[in-house]
Design a protein around this motif. Structure first.
Motif, PDB file in Angstrom:
ATOM      1  N   THR A  20      14.531 -10.644  19.726  1.00 59.62           N
ATOM      2  CA  THR A  20      13.192 -10.715  20.301  1.00 59.62           C
ATOM      3  C   THR A  20      13.096  -9.817  21.532  1.00 59.62           C
ATOM      4  O   THR A  20      12.153  -9.038  21.671  1.00 59.62           O
ATOM      5  CB  THR A  20      12.847 -12.177  20.659  1.00 59.62           C
ATOM      6  OG1 THR A  20      12.814 -12.946  19.451  1.00 59.62           O
ATOM      7  CG2 THR A  20      11.509 -12.283  21.365  1.00 59.62           C
ATOM      8  N   PRO A 133       7.413 -11.026  14.211  1.00 64.56           N
ATOM      9  CA  PRO A 133       6.343 -12.020  14.321  1.00 64.56           C
ATOM     10  C   PRO A 133       4.997 -11.566  13.750  1.00 64.56           C
ATOM     11  O   PRO A 133       4.053 -12.344  13.736  1.00 64.56           O
ATOM     12  CB  PRO A 133       6.250 -12.257  15.832  1.00 64.56           C
ATOM     13  CG  PRO A 133       6.723 -10.997  16.441  1.00 64.56           C
ATOM     14  CD  PRO A 133       7.749 -10.425  15.498  1.00 64.56           C
ATOM     15  N   ARG A 140       2.746 -14.346  15.026  1.00 66.89           N
ATOM     16  CA  ARG A 140       3.328 -15.682  15.113  1.00 66.89           C
ATOM     17  C   ARG A 140       3.101 -16.240  16.519  1.00 66.89           C
ATOM     18  O   ARG A 140       3.234 -15.550  17.520  1.00 66.89           O
ATOM     19  CB  ARG A 140       4.817 -15.641  14.781  1.00 66.89           C
ATOM     20  CG  ARG A 140       5.468 -17.013  14.797  1.00 66.89           C
ATOM     21  CD  ARG A 140       6.817 -17.015  14.094  1.00 66.89           C
ATOM     22  NE  ARG A 140       6.585 -16.973  12.651  1.00 66.89           N
ATOM     23  CZ  ARG A 140       6.828 -15.913  11.872  1.00 66.89           C
ATOM     24  NH1 ARG A 140       7.336 -14.823  12.365  1.00 66.89           N
ATOM     25  NH2 ARG A 140       6.576 -15.961  10.584  1.00 66.89           N
ATOM     26  N   PHE A 164       4.624 -11.474  19.607  1.00 63.67           N
ATOM     27  CA  PHE A 164       4.169 -12.855  19.459  1.00 63.67           C
ATOM     28  C   PHE A 164       2.796 -13.048  20.111  1.00 63.67           C
ATOM     29  O   PHE A 164       2.387 -12.263  20.959  1.00 63.67           O
ATOM     30  CB  PHE A 164       5.148 -13.826  20.127  1.00 63.67           C
ATOM     31  CG  PHE A 164       6.427 -14.033  19.374  1.00 63.67           C
ATOM     32  CD1 PHE A 164       6.536 -15.019  18.412  1.00 63.67           C
ATOM     33  CD2 PHE A 164       7.534 -13.236  19.638  1.00 63.67           C
ATOM     34  CE1 PHE A 164       7.719 -15.211  17.725  1.00 63.67           C
ATOM     35  CE2 PHE A 164       8.726 -13.417  18.951  1.00 63.67           C
ATOM     36  CZ  PHE A 164       8.816 -14.404  17.988  1.00 63.67           C
TER      37      PHE A 164
END
Length: 193
Positions: A20, A133, A140, A164
């Protein structure tokens, strides 16, 4: 410096957070209890921008993620100067039924005294958290909560730079409670269109 992320814990969750952070363009220092030498294959798999270090070296980053099993948190964070650090508590107390009116993140905050604790990255499974994501034309959702506005802004920026859609649930007590295991948002995987 907020352009780096330190991760204490190199298991599935720690590696998902490293992916991430790299998607967000951040350099990563990842640490475990066995020492940097034990992380050669993990660092190789995670790729450029990721290095192995000690917990103290990971804690020197702009944002620090605690990503160890719940029972290992006290030992993992012990002996580190946490004053002023932005710390993401990504842990889950899987056995938590009653914490005497407090949340697991408040307990973590007590262990990292002086840190600005943000609860995040604990409601999605590691496979989902570490994956792209962007899905079905949307992003997401990742939930965050905390009491320090600046630390929250740093964490929101990290996750949004990674693709995200961050949703701020408010303070650590109320928001952290919603994210805890056996509570409304645990395991919820949403896409914001």
């Amino acid at each position: 410096m907020t352009d780096s992320v330190g991760i204490i814990g190199a298991g599935r969750l720690g590696q998902a957070m490293a992916r991430t952070a790299r998607r967000a363009g951040r350099d990563v220092v990842i640490a475990n209890s066995r020492g940097p030498e034990s992380l050669a294959s993990v660092v190789s798999e995670l790729g450029d921008g990721v290095s192995a270090g000690t917990a103290e070296q990971a804690a020197a980053a702009g944002i620090v993620v605690v990503a160890v099993p719940w029972d290992s948190v006290p030992e993992a964070v012990e002996g580190i100067d946490w004053k002023g650090k932005a710390v993401i508590d990504a842990t889950n107390d899987w056995a938590a039924d009653d914490l005497n009116g407090t949340t697991s993140s408040e307990l973590v905050a007590d262990l990292v005294s002086g840190a600005r604790v943000i609860k995040a990255a604990n409601t999605l499974g590691a496979e989902v958290l570490g994956s792209d994501p962007q899905e079905a034309g949307g992003r997401r959702v990742i939930f965050i909560s905390g009491d320090d506005a600046d630390a929250k802004a740093q964490v929101v920026t990290l996750f949004e730079d990674a693709g995200f859609a961050a949703i701020d649930l408010g303070g650590l007590a109320a928001g952290g409670a919603m994210q805890q295991i056996h509570h409304p948002l645990a395991g919820v995987n949403l896409i914001r269109l």
